[in-house]
Design a protein around this motif. Structure first.
Motif, PDB file in Angstrom:
ATOM      1  N   ILE A   1       0.855  -1.180   0.000  1.00  0.00           N
ATOM      2  CA  ILE A   1       0.000   0.000   0.000  1.00  0.00           C
ATOM      3  C   ILE A   1       0.888   1.226   0.000  1.00  0.00           C
ATOM      4  O   ILE A   1       2.034   1.186   0.458  1.00  0.00           O
ATOM      5  CB  ILE A   1      -0.939   0.006   1.236  1.00  0.00           C
ATOM      6  N   SER A   2       0.366   2.329  -0.529  1.00  0.00           N
ATOM      7  CA  SER A   2       1.153   3.560  -0.546  1.00  0.00           C
ATOM      8  C   SER A   2       1.379   4.040   0.885  1.00  0.00           C
ATOM      9  O   SER A   2       0.552   3.817   1.771  1.00  0.00           O
ATOM     10  CB  SER A   2       0.429   4.653  -1.348  1.00  0.00           C
ATOM     11  N   ASP A   3       2.506   4.705   1.090  1.00  0.00           N
ATOM     12  CA  ASP A   3       2.857   5.226   2.419  1.00  0.00           C
ATOM     13  C   ASP A   3       2.816   4.131   3.473  1.00  0.00           C
ATOM     14  O   ASP A   3       2.316   4.329   4.583  1.00  0.00           O
ATOM     15  CB  ASP A   3       1.921   6.384   2.821  1.00  0.00           C
ATOM     16  N   LEU A   4       3.325   2.960   3.126  1.00  0.00           N
ATOM     17  CA  LEU A   4       3.387   1.871   4.097  1.00  0.00           C
ATOM     18  C   LEU A   4       4.270   2.305   5.259  1.00  0.00           C
ATOM     19  O   LEU A   4       5.384   2.779   5.050  1.00  0.00           O
ATOM     20  CB  LEU A   4       3.977   0.614   3.444  1.00  0.00           C
ATOM     21  N   PRO A   5       3.787   2.198   6.497  1.00  0.00           N
ATOM     22  CA  PRO A   5       4.580   2.635   7.645  1.00  0.00           C
ATOM     23  C   PRO A   5       5.946   1.968   7.667  1.00  0.00           C
ATOM     24  O   PRO A   5       6.051   0.755   7.463  1.00  0.00           O
ATOM     25  CB  PRO A   5       3.734   2.186   8.851  1.00  0.00           C
ATOM     26  N   HIS A   6       6.983   2.768   7.900  1.00  0.00           N
ATOM     27  CA  HIS A   6       8.332   2.202   7.856  1.00  0.00           C
ATOM     28  C   HIS A   6       8.523   1.146   8.930  1.00  0.00           C
ATOM     29  O   HIS A   6       9.315   0.224   8.770  1.00  0.00           O
ATOM     30  CB  HIS A   6       9.383   3.305   7.986  1.00  0.00           C
ATOM     31  N   GLU A   7       7.753   1.263  10.049  1.00  0.00           N
ATOM     32  CA  GLU A   7       7.836   0.234  11.078  1.00  0.00           C
ATOM     33  C   GLU A   7       7.441  -1.127  10.512  1.00  0.00           C
ATOM     34  O   GLU A   7       8.016  -2.156  10.858  1.00  0.00           O
ATOM     35  CB  GLU A   7       6.922   0.563  12.267  1.00  0.00           C
TER      36      GLU A   7
ATOM     37  N   GLU B   1      -0.383   4.247 -10.602  1.00  0.00           N
ATOM     38  CA  GLU B   1       0.192   4.750  -9.358  1.00  0.00           C
ATOM     39  C   GLU B   1       0.416   3.607  -8.370  1.00  0.00           C
ATOM     40  O   GLU B   1       1.430   3.565  -7.668  1.00  0.00           O
ATOM     41  CB  GLU B   1      -0.727   5.813  -8.744  1.00  0.00           C
ATOM     42  N   GLN B   2      -0.535   2.683  -8.318  1.00  0.00           N
ATOM     43  CA  GLN B   2      -0.373   1.533  -7.437  1.00  0.00           C
ATOM     44  C   GLN B   2       0.824   0.687  -7.853  1.00  0.00           C
ATOM     45  O   GLN B   2       1.586   0.214  -7.010  1.00  0.00           O
ATOM     46  CB  GLN B   2      -1.653   0.689  -7.447  1.00  0.00           C
ATOM     47  N   ALA B   3       0.988   0.501  -9.167  1.00  0.00           N
ATOM     48  CA  ALA B   3       2.123  -0.274  -9.666  1.00  0.00           C
ATOM     49  C   ALA B   3       3.445   0.390  -9.279  1.00  0.00           C
ATOM     50  O   ALA B   3       4.419  -0.291  -8.915  1.00  0.00           O
ATOM     51  CB  ALA B   3       2.033  -0.432 -11.181  1.00  0.00           C
ATOM     52  N   ALA B   4       3.484   1.718  -9.339  1.00  0.00           N
ATOM     53  CA  ALA B   4       4.699   2.446  -8.958  1.00  0.00           C
ATOM     54  C   ALA B   4       4.994   2.270  -7.469  1.00  0.00           C
ATOM     55  O   ALA B   4       6.158   2.128  -7.063  1.00  0.00           O
ATOM     56  CB  ALA B   4       4.542   3.928  -9.299  1.00  0.00           C
ATOM     57  N   ASP B   5       3.940   2.259  -6.640  1.00  0.00           N
ATOM     58  CA  ASP B   5       4.132   2.038  -5.206  1.00  0.00           C
ATOM     59  C   ASP B   5       4.711   0.651  -4.939  1.00  0.00           C
ATOM     60  O   ASP B   5       5.609   0.479  -4.107  1.00  0.00           O
ATOM     61  CB  ASP B   5       2.796   2.186  -4.455  1.00  0.00           C
TER      62      ASP B   5
ATOM     63  N   ALA C   1       6.513  -1.160  -6.990  1.00  0.00           N
ATOM     64  CA  ALA C   1       7.903  -1.176  -7.454  1.00  0.00           C
ATOM     65  C   ALA C   1       8.834  -0.531  -6.423  1.00  0.00           C
ATOM     66  O   ALA C   1       9.940  -1.040  -6.174  1.00  0.00           O
ATOM     67  CB  ALA C   1       8.006  -0.450  -8.801  1.00  0.00           C
ATOM     68  N   GLU C   2       8.376   0.558  -5.808  1.00  0.00           N
ATOM     69  CA  GLU C   2       9.199   1.230  -4.801  1.00  0.00           C
ATOM     70  C   GLU C   2       9.421   0.341  -3.579  1.00  0.00           C
ATOM     71  O   GLU C   2      10.527   0.268  -3.035  1.00  0.00           O
ATOM     72  CB  GLU C   2       8.535   2.548  -4.378  1.00  0.00           C
ATOM     73  N   ILE C   3       8.366  -0.352  -3.142  1.00  0.00           N
ATOM     74  CA  ILE C   3       8.492  -1.208  -1.963  1.00  0.00           C
ATOM     75  C   ILE C   3       9.393  -2.405  -2.264  1.00  0.00           C
ATOM     76  O   ILE C   3      10.219  -2.799  -1.443  1.00  0.00           O
ATOM     77  CB  ILE C   3       7.106  -1.659  -1.467  1.00  0.00           C
ATOM     78  N   LEU C   4       9.248  -2.997  -3.463  1.00  0.00           N
ATOM     79  CA  LEU C   4      10.126  -4.100  -3.848  1.00  0.00           C
ATOM     80  C   LEU C   4      11.586  -3.653  -3.827  1.00  0.00           C
ATOM     81  O   LEU C   4      12.468  -4.383  -3.366  1.00  0.00           O
ATOM     82  CB  LEU C   4       9.750  -4.628  -5.235  1.00  0.00           C
ATOM     83  N   GLU C   5      11.829  -2.452  -4.311  1.00  0.00           N
ATOM     84  CA  GLU C   5      13.199  -1.924  -4.319  1.00  0.00           C
ATOM     85  C   GLU C   5      13.695  -1.720  -2.892  1.00  0.00           C
ATOM     86  O   GLU C   5      14.843  -2.040  -2.569  1.00  0.00           O
ATOM     87  CB  GLU C   5      13.243  -0.606  -5.086  1.00  0.00           C
ATOM     88  N   SER C   6      12.820  -1.191  -2.015  1.00  0.00           N
ATOM     89  CA  SER C   6      13.224  -0.947  -0.628  1.00  0.00           C
ATOM     90  C   SER C   6      13.496  -2.251   0.118  1.00  0.00           C
ATOM     91  O   SER C   6      14.280  -2.282   1.065  1.00  0.00           O
ATOM     92  CB  SER C   6      12.138  -0.145   0.109  1.00  0.00           C
ATOM     93  N   LEU C   7      12.853  -3.334  -0.309  1.00  0.00           N
ATOM     94  CA  LEU C   7      13.071  -4.636   0.318  1.00  0.00           C
ATOM     95  C   LEU C   7      14.350  -5.302  -0.180  1.00  0.00           C
ATOM     96  O   LEU C   7      14.785  -6.306   0.366  1.00  0.00           O
ATOM     97  CB  LEU C   7      11.882  -5.565   0.045  1.00  0.00           C
TER      98      LEU C   7
END
Length: 432
Positions: free
Chosen positions: A266-272, A303-307, A309-315
């Motif tokens: 989800i967008s703005d997934l809490p960093h915790e 926009e959801q797809a971009a979110d 992709a960002e989370i996959l990259e952060s993982l």
């Protein structure tokens, strides 16, 4: 039993606010769509009755109370009219802002991070999921002790058993939380070690892992059920799936795989939660193939797809990992749009348009999964000559379905076939 309803707690009346702040920068979302998603999030929380919601536009956030004094009164009147007891603010709220808003409106305030944590706490079922939610909640709570305690300057002495001389209440509480977080991390480490042993056992059976990822409510669990015949909870609700689920299945071509369903992004997934759920998403990190399931009927699917992709990259997911985009929910589109998408996915490498609900496009998807894994695993093929009796129609059909038959000839007492297959396909055939 007749009067048992008397003891049931009435739903909490909640009001949803999405702050639209000018100059927030980089926000891909239309405010009204963001509000709609926030309302859907609120609906995912049990015991809550949504009585209203609105987008509140702000030039800039007020450090002390988020909203300007004029907006504060305007929203307060709306809350009074809706008889709201709980206000869900779709965005970050500082502890000071939360305390001041609760005083001004005489309601309970929950920000986006708190709401998602509440949902996760309600949905966690496995031991690991429960521990991760508790750890994330403590991390969140630790930053908000300034709101919980109004006696922050109170100091207590003592013998050092609870707190040393001069230790303030907030320091003692933070220390207690830190100790609890340490205990939880130790328990999580034990759970993760058990999962590592399970993965090592699976590694002895060389099944490739195919992981389903995607924005929450994209239809991952419905697709998982369609492919595996399982009965994982699949609802039109955000975060219907929280704990990871895995099943071994056999593709039509004879390849055995492990399919993994994961928590929705989800967008703005809490960093915790990104940190706490890293172990849950380890299957994604180790996947041979990722299926990115998208709700192609959603107005903000890009926009959801971009979110995601960002989370996959952060993982830390390797960008070279094979990935198929699965454009799901084509049954929710018009006939013309659906036909156009079906044509598009044939021209676009790595894209499959399907309906997990109706089954449309599933055969093409499983074939694409098999082809992608064959390329990833680079399995060598070998030629073989086979003889089948006329009555062996099931095995003949399997060979043709697997696409391994190069030549078939009629023989005196049956069929002679030349096949080009992998060792895995040969083993699957011999097991028939």
């Amino acid at each position: 039993m007749a009067d048992s309803y008397v003891t049931e707690r009435a739903p909490t009346r909640a009001y949803v606010i999405h702050p639209d702040i000018d100059g927030s920068g980089g926000n891909r979302r239309i405010p009204e769509n963001a509000l709609e998603e926030a309302v859907a999030l609120a609906h995912a929380l049990p015991g809550v009755d949504i009585t209203g919601g609105q987008v509140v536009r702000l030039r800039k956030p007020s450090p002390g109370q988020l909203f300007s004094s004029g907006k504060l009164k305007e929203v307060g009147a709306a809350l009074e009219a809706a008889e709201a007891e709980l206000v869900l603010i779709d965005g970050p709220v500082t502890p000071v802002q939360q305390r001041n808003l609760e005083k001004a409106w005489n309601v309970k305030i929950l920000d986006r991070t708190g709401l998602i944590l509440e949902i996760f706490a309600d949905r966690a079922r496995t031991r690991e999921g429960v521990l991760q939610v508790e750890l994330a909640a403590l991390s969140y709570q630790r930053t908000r002790l300034v709101r919980a305690w109004t006696h922050l300057e109170r100091q207590r002495g003592g013998l050092g058993f609870v707190g040393g001389p001069g230790e303030t209440q907030i320091e003692a509480d933070r220390r207690a939380i830190d100790e609890q977080m340490t205990r939880l991390r130790r328990q999580l480490d034990r759970v993760v070690k058990t999962r590592t042993l399970h993965r090592a056992a699976r590694a002895k059976v060389p099944y490739p892992i195919v992981a389903l990822v995607g924005y929450t409510n994209a239809g991952k669990s419905t697709l998982f059920n369609r492919l595996t015949g399982a009965e994982v909870l699949a609802k039109d609700m955000l975060f219907a799936t929280l704990d990871p689920t895995m099943r071994a299945i056999r593709l039509p071509g004879g390849r055995d795989i492990i399919l993994s369903d994961t928590v929705g992004f989800i967008s703005d997934l809490p960093h915790e939660l990104v940190a706490a759920f890293r172990a849950t998403l380890e299957e994604v990190l180790e996947a041979d193939l990722i299926l990115h399931v998208r709700d192609i009927s959603h107005p903000e699917t890009e926009e959801q797809a971009a979110d995601v992709a960002e989370i996959l990259e952060s993982l830390g997911v390797d960008e070279d990992v094979a990935l198929i985009e699965v454009w799901n929910k084509i049954d929710a589109l018009s006939d013309a749009t659906r036909a156009a998408l079906r044509n598009t996915d044939r021209r676009t490498e790595g894209v499959q348009a399907i309906s997990a609900l109706s089954g449309e496009g599933i055969d093409d998807l499983t074939a694409a999964i098999d082809a992608a894994l064959a390329a990833v695993l680079a399995e060598p093929k070998e030629l073989a000559e086979l003889h089948l009796d006329f009555g062996d129609g099931r095995r003949r059909a399997w060979l043709h379905e697997a696409g391994v038959v190069e030549k078939e000839e009629l023989a005196e007492n049956g069929l002679h076939l030349r096949v080009n297959w992998t060792a895995r396909q040969r083993a699957a055939f011999e097991a028939l």
